[in-house]
Design a protein around this motif. Structure first.
Motif, PDB file in Angstrom:
ATOM      1  N   TRP A   1      26.489  56.478  29.459  1.00 28.68           N
ATOM      2  CA  TRP A   1      26.135  56.266  30.664  1.00 28.68           C
ATOM      3  C   TRP A   1      27.237  55.173  31.125  1.00 28.68           C
ATOM      4  CZ3 TRP A   1      22.629  58.280  27.534  1.00 28.68           C
ATOM      5  CH2 TRP A   1      21.789  59.269  27.951  1.00 28.68           C
ATOM      6  N   VAL A   2      27.424  55.071  32.303  1.00 30.94           N
ATOM      7  CA  VAL A   2      28.624  54.414  32.998  1.00 30.94           C
ATOM      8  C   VAL A   2      28.041  53.337  34.035  1.00 30.94           C
ATOM      9  CG1 VAL A   2      29.354  55.877  34.634  1.00 30.94           C
ATOM     10  CG2 VAL A   2      30.927  54.157  33.815  1.00 30.94           C
ATOM     11  N   VAL A   3      28.290  52.296  34.208  1.00 28.02           N
ATOM     12  CA  VAL A   3      28.271  51.254  35.372  1.00 28.02           C
ATOM     13  C   VAL A   3      29.507  50.876  35.882  1.00 28.02           C
ATOM     14  CG1 VAL A   3      27.455  49.061  35.805  1.00 28.02           C
ATOM     15  CG2 VAL A   3      26.271  50.095  33.989  1.00 28.02           C
ATOM     16  N   LEU A   4      29.591  51.563  37.153  1.00 27.47           N
ATOM     17  CA  LEU A   4      30.698  51.440  37.982  1.00 27.47           C
ATOM     18  C   LEU A   4      30.698  50.170  38.923  1.00 27.47           C
ATOM     19  CD1 LEU A   4      31.241  55.101  38.893  1.00 27.47           C
ATOM     20  CD2 LEU A   4      32.624  53.622  37.417  1.00 27.47           C
ATOM     21  N   VAL A   5      31.672  49.460  38.826  1.00 25.32           N
ATOM     22  CA  VAL A   5      31.633  48.156  39.690  1.00 25.32           C
ATOM     23  C   VAL A   5      32.770  47.812  40.559  1.00 25.32           C
ATOM     24  CG1 VAL A   5      31.550  45.637  39.844  1.00 25.32           C
ATOM     25  CG2 VAL A   5      30.194  46.873  38.256  1.00 25.32           C
ATOM     26  N   ASN A   6      32.973  47.827  41.946  1.00 29.01           N
ATOM     27  CA  ASN A   6      34.058  47.677  42.827  1.00 29.01           C
ATOM     28  C   ASN A   6      33.972  46.267  43.393  1.00 29.01           C
ATOM     29  OD1 ASN A   6      35.484  48.044  45.573  1.00 29.01           O
ATOM     30  ND2 ASN A   6      36.713  49.167  44.114  1.00 29.01           N
ATOM     31  N   PRO A   7      34.443  45.269  43.527  1.00 30.25           N
ATOM     32  CA  PRO A   7      34.488  43.977  44.179  1.00 30.25           C
ATOM     33  C   PRO A   7      34.544  44.187  45.946  1.00 30.25           C
ATOM     34  CG  PRO A   7      36.676  44.145  43.144  1.00 30.25           C
ATOM     35  CD  PRO A   7      35.882  45.154  42.629  1.00 30.25           C
ATOM     36  N   ARG A   8      34.894  45.375  46.450  1.00 34.50           N
ATOM     37  CA  ARG A   8      35.194  45.702  47.797  1.00 34.50           C
ATOM     38  C   ARG A   8      36.291  44.989  48.059  1.00 34.50           C
ATOM     39  NH1 ARG A   8      30.798  48.052  49.962  1.00 34.50           N
ATOM     40  NH2 ARG A   8      28.783  47.832  49.120  1.00 34.50           N
ATOM     41  N   VAL A   9      37.705  45.340  47.168  1.00 37.42           N
ATOM     42  CA  VAL A   9      38.864  45.055  47.348  1.00 37.42           C
ATOM     43  C   VAL A   9      39.652  46.107  47.395  1.00 37.42           C
ATOM     44  CG1 VAL A   9      40.749  43.614  46.695  1.00 37.42           C
ATOM     45  CG2 VAL A   9      38.338  42.691  46.737  1.00 37.42           C
ATOM     46  N   THR A  10      40.331  46.343  48.325  1.00 36.48           N
ATOM     47  CA  THR A  10      41.214  47.538  48.255  1.00 36.48           C
ATOM     48  C   THR A  10      42.637  47.210  47.505  1.00 36.48           C
ATOM     49  OG1 THR A  10      40.480  48.399  50.282  1.00 36.48           O
ATOM     50  CG2 THR A  10      42.763  49.175  49.545  1.00 36.48           C
ATOM     51  N   VAL A  11      43.117  48.037  46.592  1.00 34.69           N
ATOM     52  CA  VAL A  11      44.309  47.747  45.839  1.00 34.69           C
ATOM     53  C   VAL A  11      45.223  48.753  46.009  1.00 34.69           C
ATOM     54  CG1 VAL A  11      45.457  47.475  43.521  1.00 34.69           C
ATOM     55  CG2 VAL A  11      42.862  46.574  44.218  1.00 34.69           C
ATOM     56  N   SER A  12      46.672  48.635  46.611  1.00 36.30           N
ATOM     57  CA  SER A  12      47.628  49.596  46.878  1.00 36.30           C
ATOM     58  C   SER A  12      48.166  50.134  45.476  1.00 36.30           C
ATOM     59  CB  SER A  12      48.431  49.133  47.515  1.00 36.30           C
ATOM     60  OG  SER A  12      49.714  49.790  47.529  1.00 36.30           O
ATOM     61  N   THR A  13      48.086  51.397  45.147  1.00 33.70           N
ATOM     62  CA  THR A  13      48.608  52.255  44.032  1.00 33.70           C
ATOM     63  C   THR A  13      50.031  51.893  44.141  1.00 33.70           C
ATOM     64  OG1 THR A  13      46.437  53.569  43.753  1.00 33.70           O
ATOM     65  CG2 THR A  13      48.703  54.354  42.829  1.00 33.70           C
ATOM     66  N   PRO A  14      50.515  52.264  45.132  1.00 35.06           N
ATOM     67  CA  PRO A  14      52.092  52.114  44.795  1.00 35.06           C
ATOM     68  C   PRO A  14      52.565  50.619  44.631  1.00 35.06           C
ATOM     69  CG  PRO A  14      51.479  53.495  46.954  1.00 35.06           C
ATOM     70  CD  PRO A  14      50.375  52.741  46.441  1.00 35.06           C
ATOM     71  N   ALA A  15      51.730  49.829  45.193  1.00 32.98           N
ATOM     72  CA  ALA A  15      52.178  48.229  44.944  1.00 32.98           C
ATOM     73  C   ALA A  15      51.850  48.130  43.472  1.00 32.98           C
ATOM     74  CB  ALA A  15      51.206  47.303  45.901  1.00 32.98           C
ATOM     75  N   VAL A  16      51.008  48.541  42.791  1.00 26.08           N
ATOM     76  CA  VAL A  16      50.473  48.225  41.451  1.00 26.08           C
ATOM     77  C   VAL A  16      51.728  48.880  40.345  1.00 26.08           C
ATOM     78  CG1 VAL A  16      48.743  48.804  39.474  1.00 26.08           C
ATOM     79  CG2 VAL A  16      47.980  48.050  41.844  1.00 26.08           C
ATOM     80  N   PHE A  17      51.982  50.072  40.962  1.00 28.53           N
ATOM     81  CA  PHE A  17      53.041  50.813  39.994  1.00 28.53           C
ATOM     82  C   PHE A  17      54.271  50.173  39.989  1.00 28.53           C
ATOM     83  CE2 PHE A  17      50.425  54.646  39.908  1.00 28.53           C
ATOM     84  CZ  PHE A  17      50.670  55.064  38.527  1.00 28.53           C
ATOM     85  N   LYS A  18      54.504  49.587  41.415  1.00 29.95           N
ATOM     86  CA  LYS A  18      55.886  48.590  41.466  1.00 29.95           C
ATOM     87  C   LYS A  18      55.982  47.463  40.688  1.00 29.95           C
ATOM     88  CE  LYS A  18      58.784  46.802  45.226  1.00 29.95           C
ATOM     89  NZ  LYS A  18      59.090  46.692  46.467  1.00 29.95           N
TER      90      LYS A  18
ATOM     91  N   LEU B   1      47.823  49.943  33.806  1.00 28.86           N
ATOM     92  CA  LEU B   1      47.984  49.194  35.121  1.00 28.86           C
ATOM     93  C   LEU B   1      46.690  48.221  35.545  1.00 28.86           C
ATOM     94  CD1 LEU B   1      47.977  52.781  37.401  1.00 28.86           C
ATOM     95  CD2 LEU B   1      49.969  51.243  36.450  1.00 28.86           C
ATOM     96  N   ALA B   2      46.344  47.942  34.549  1.00 32.09           N
ATOM     97  CA  ALA B   2      45.221  46.754  34.622  1.00 32.09           C
ATOM     98  C   ALA B   2      46.056  45.443  34.762  1.00 32.09           C
ATOM     99  CB  ALA B   2      44.366  46.500  33.100  1.00 32.09           C
ATOM    100  N   ALA B   3      47.049  45.096  33.830  1.00 30.03           N
ATOM    101  CA  ALA B   3      47.570  43.778  34.331  1.00 30.03           C
ATOM    102  C   ALA B   3      48.461  43.494  35.691  1.00 30.03           C
ATOM    103  CB  ALA B   3      48.591  43.368  33.180  1.00 30.03           C
ATOM    104  N   PRO B   4      48.977  44.668  36.162  1.00 31.81           N
ATOM    105  CA  PRO B   4      49.676  44.658  37.502  1.00 31.81           C
ATOM    106  C   PRO B   4      48.664  44.576  38.440  1.00 31.81           C
ATOM    107  CG  PRO B   4      50.157  46.670  36.177  1.00 31.81           C
ATOM    108  CD  PRO B   4      49.819  45.723  35.326  1.00 31.81           C
ATOM    109  N   ALA B   5      47.558  45.262  38.154  1.00 33.61           N
ATOM    110  CA  ALA B   5      46.467  45.418  39.257  1.00 33.61           C
ATOM    111  C   ALA B   5      45.876  44.098  39.587  1.00 33.61           C
ATOM    112  CB  ALA B   5      45.296  46.354  39.020  1.00 33.61           C
ATOM    113  N   MET B   6      45.547  43.277  38.386  1.00 32.77           N
ATOM    114  CA  MET B   6      45.142  41.756  38.478  1.00 32.77           C
ATOM    115  C   MET B   6      45.970  40.857  39.181  1.00 32.77           C
ATOM    116  SD  MET B   6      43.249  41.240  34.852  1.00 32.77           S
ATOM    117  CE  MET B   6      42.382  42.775  34.015  1.00 32.77           C
ATOM    118  N   GLN B   7      47.474  41.185  39.269  1.00 30.31           N
ATOM    119  CA  GLN B   7      48.352  40.321  39.835  1.00 30.31           C
ATOM    120  C   GLN B   7      48.109  40.515  41.604  1.00 30.31           C
ATOM    121  OE1 GLN B   7      52.169  41.186  38.891  1.00 30.31           O
ATOM    122  NE2 GLN B   7      51.769  41.388  36.722  1.00 30.31           N
TER     123      GLN B   7
END
Length: 271
Positions: free
Chosen positions: A153-170, A204-210
């Motif tokens: 079973w999974v618990v999904l949590v989103n802090p209602r913050v939008t993250v740009s996928t292109p920005a994370v990859f960059k 992508l976790a570390a760049p997403a946290m930036q």
């Protein structure tokens, strides 16, 4: 006229290894993907003209014009117009494939085979391959269905913050990282799944946290789960639990502590 319905489940990247970058800029991935028993529902009725209406708790801000992935994917699948209603329960731009899952549902409802769908979105082919576990490689076009996982079973949590996928990859400094092992084993019980996942990564976790430091707070809230990580490019994170009751308790605890966050618990789906 006949109305048909399709479920568009949340996509979860249990792992996400970025293994390279092509000359055209697209990143190469190696990811173990599963789907959860929570998602959007799409209905379609043959009509004189194309249309899309959106309902549900996550309807606000969802575009209904020709740029919506549902209509773009449907037009790829058939030249016969349909009227769609999307009951939206998944947050947008959240790393759980909401738009791609909706597009895959549209392709199914319109009788398409999904050929060329990766051009619309890298996650659409894997969403078409669900709901069982899938290994996704390349830029999303290499799909290998996998045996079902043991019950989880999974618990999904989103802090209602939008993250740009292109920005994370960059922001990802190292583009060439090791893939997963060549063969993903069959797991007899949930415990070995957790142990194996702890040896994998989401690059992508570390760049997403930036871009969204709150992701670290989400992971901390999920830390009572046997395994927690970020899905996709974020900001949604997940915790895997061994029982339905454990997932429900964790989801309830996080909701009480963070009432502004989006929180859901659900089973991992099988094929």
């Amino acid at each position: 006229m006949t109305t048909a319905e399709a479920f568009a489940p949340a996509k979860i990247n249990l792992t996400l290894h970025v293994t390279g970058q092509r000359a055209d800029g697209y990143h190469l991935l190696d990811s173990l993907v599963v789907f959860a028993g929570i998602g959007d529902t799409l209905t379609a009725t043959p009509a004189a003209d194309w249309s899309l209406s959106v309902t549900g708790p996550m309807a606000a801000g969802v575009p209904t014009g020709d740029d919506n992935l549902v209509l773009r994917a449907a037009r790829m699948a058939t030249d016969r117009p349909h009227a769609f209603t999307l009951d939206k329960h998944l947050p947008a731009a959240a790393g759980i494939g909401g738009g791609s899952a909706d597009a895959a549902a549209a392709i199914r409802l319109c009788g398409g085979d999904g050929q060329g769908a990766v051009a619309l979105g890298a996650d659409i082919p894997v969403c078409l391959a669900g709901p069982g576990p899938v290994r996704m490689r390349g830029v999303g076009e290499v799909i290998d269905p996998l045996p079902n996982l043991p019950p989880l079973w999974v618990v999904l949590v989103n802090p209602r913050v939008t993250v740009s996928t292109p920005a994370v990859f960059k922001s990802l400094t190292e583009k060439t990282n090791p893939p997963m092992p060549p063969d993903i084993p069959r797991f007899p019980t949930a415990g070995p799944v957790i142990a194996w996942l702890k040896r994998q990564r989401n690059d992508l976790a570390a760049p997403a946290m930036q871009h969204a430091p709150v992701i670290s707070d989400v992971l901390a809230a999920l830390s009572p789960a046997p395994f927690a990580a970020m899905s996709g490019s974020g900001a949604t994170c997940f915790g895997l639990c061994m029982t339905e009751n454990a997932a429900a308790r964790l989801a309830s605890d996080i909701t009480r502590a963070h009432p502004a966050w989006w929180v859901a618990s659900a089973p991992i789906l099988s094929r």
